[in-house]
Design a protein around this motif. Structure first.
Motif, PDB file in Angstrom:
ATOM      1  N   MET A  31      45.444  95.636  75.688  1.00 49.05           N
ATOM      2  CA  MET A  31      44.961  94.267  75.950  1.00 49.05           C
ATOM      3  C   MET A  31      43.972  94.232  77.111  1.00 49.05           C
TER       4      MET A  31
ATOM      5  N   LYS B 185      40.529  95.846  76.059  1.00 48.21           N
ATOM      6  CA  LYS B 185      39.738  94.993  75.181  1.00 48.21           C
ATOM      7  C   LYS B 185      39.216  93.759  75.919  1.00 48.21           C
ATOM      8  N   ALA B 186      40.039  93.233  76.843  1.00 42.46           N
ATOM      9  CA  ALA B 186      39.657  91.984  77.509  1.00 42.46           C
ATOM     10  C   ALA B 186      38.430  92.153  78.399  1.00 42.46           C
TER      11      ALA B 186
ATOM     12  N   ILE C 153      36.565  81.215  81.301  1.00 41.19           N
ATOM     13  CA  ILE C 153      36.810  82.599  81.739  1.00 41.19           C
ATOM     14  C   ILE C 153      38.067  83.147  81.073  1.00 41.19           C
ATOM     15  N   TYR C 154      39.124  82.342  81.060  1.00 43.86           N
ATOM     16  CA  TYR C 154      40.393  82.822  80.518  1.00 43.86           C
ATOM     17  C   TYR C 154      40.358  82.894  78.989  1.00 43.86           C
TER      18      TYR C 154
ATOM     19  N   ARG D 117      37.839  83.527  77.174  1.00 43.83           N
ATOM     20  CA  ARG D 117      37.055  84.720  76.861  1.00 43.83           C
ATOM     21  C   ARG D 117      37.941  85.975  76.893  1.00 43.83           C
ATOM     22  N   MET D 118      38.778  86.088  77.933  1.00 46.31           N
ATOM     23  CA  MET D 118      39.667  87.245  78.046  1.00 46.31           C
ATOM     24  C   MET D 118      40.713  87.258  76.942  1.00 46.31           C
TER      25      MET D 118
ATOM     26  N   LYS E 202      39.068  88.124  73.465  1.00 49.56           N
ATOM     27  CA  LYS E 202      38.726  89.543  73.343  1.00 49.56           C
ATOM     28  C   LYS E 202      39.986  90.409  73.242  1.00 49.56           C
ATOM     29  N   ALA E 203      41.023  90.037  73.979  1.00 45.24           N
ATOM     30  CA  ALA E 203      42.226  90.881  74.031  1.00 45.24           C
ATOM     31  C   ALA E 203      42.946  90.963  72.683  1.00 45.24           C
ATOM     32  N   VAL E 204      42.857  89.891  71.889  1.00 47.45           N
ATOM     33  CA  VAL E 204      43.650  89.874  70.645  1.00 47.45           C
ATOM     34  C   VAL E 204      42.827  90.008  69.369  1.00 47.45           C
ATOM     35  N   MET E 205      41.497  89.816  69.457  1.00 47.63           N
ATOM     36  CA  MET E 205      40.689  89.842  68.228  1.00 47.63           C
ATOM     37  C   MET E 205      40.700  91.230  67.586  1.00 47.63           C
TER      38      MET E 205
END
Lengths: 203, 203
Positions: free
Chosen positions: A196, A199-200, B192-193, B195-196, B199-202
DNA sequence: GTCTATATTACGATAGAC
DNA sequence: GTCTATCGTAATATAGAC
């Protein structure tokens, strides 16, 4: 040279220099973590140690200092351990190193982590500032990794300070649910979180 | 039908039905958040309200119930507000909705959020279970979004429950640093959050 | 270094007058 | 509904004997 190694030597009855001190800190840590600083009495700590309440004052000037020393010890241990990691120069490798280190170190010390969160507001202002300073140093380590990664084009992070706080909050959250005896091993947990985090922030 | 609407009516001196009650809860919330449940006395709460300590017991059977009602109120408000969001069916849109909702709702109630974290261990076992149940329902909402996204191929998440906890920990961390008067506006923070998280789960 | 004993203060909760 | 007064208990910290 101490002579403590002569473990069988006769002692003054009831005298336990070098034994009671650590036991006081361990008992305070455990009780503060379970019930909270304000809810724990010096008598309870003494009971856990196996002495009377008055005897505790041979090891701490007061209850407040006992709390402060526990938090300061935890934060200096954390900083020293991180500095001993010799993190890689490559930002991606360094971020992985930080992620795994944080999860591992914190999962090994759940009580210290817990009181370092929860009991900040019970510190005197002076003591609070000292702990906050140590905490900021640790945050700064992660922020530095993120900034280097941005400069080198590996990371896409507009606000490194905020992202550092977000990552640390996420990683520390492991302590709220992880149990040694659970379904997942610690390396598996590290893997899930590192995936995580990577990727983030990756570009 | 109540006759409270006759606001100008003469009252028994010192009687303030319908006014003191909310003030007690507000004072308790503020003091518990600042100093912790165990460190706050009923006399302090009474002082903040402007009554004597004995008068508080017209509004709560005891201190424990006062804490429990504050936490229960916060959690039921949170669940009701989320259910009122009518989150989109599309998992990506629903995740964005959840992320922004969580940051907004929590940033508006910093004291409630703080005590809902910190004072869980000061709840009686029965009360603790009730609050935990509400918290799990909220976590389950996010977990459901993640699972639907995995099924549809939008998300790449091997452990939806753990990732849900990680995301919530990260988002709630906003409260530790965000200030209305700071450099960033709340919409900027949301961005900001989100976006994170995205990206983290896509996939 | 630990004990017993204690000074001083504060706690949560209740009773009864108004 | 709020007040004053109080019950019974427990808190932190200290003093002095051993």
């Amino acid at each position: 040279m101490r002579s403590d190694k002569f473990a069988g030597m006769a002692r003054t009855q009831g005298s336990h220099a070098g034994i009671t001190g650590p036991k006081v800190r361990e008992a305070a840590l455990s009780l503060f973590a379970r019930h909270g600083y304000a809810a724990v009495s010096m008598r309870q700590i003494a009971g856990e140690v196996g002495v009377q309440a008055g005897a505790l004052y041979n090891y701490t000037p007061d209850k407040q200092t006992l709390l402060f020393e526990l938090l300061k010890g935890h934060m200096t241990d954390l900083l020293a351990a991180w500095r001993g990691q010799d993190a890689p120069g490559d930002p991606v490798a360094a971020l992985e190193c930080f992620t795994r280190f944080h999860i591992r170190f914190h999962s090994e010390r759940p009580e210290e982590v817990f009181i370092s969160y929860m009991e900040l507001r019970n510190l005197d202002p002076d003591n609070f500032e000292k702990i906050e300073d140590l905490r900021r140093q640790y945050e700064g380590a992660l922020e530095g990794i993120l900034r280097r990664g941005v400069v080198q084009g590996a990371f896409d992070v507009a606000e490194p300070k905020i992202v550092a706080m977000a990552i640390i909050a996420m990683l520390t959250g492991v302590n709220t649910w992880f149990r040694e005896s659970g379904r997942l091993s610690l390396p598996e947990v590290e893997e899930i979180y590192w995936r995580m985090v990577r990727k983030a922030v990756m570009a």
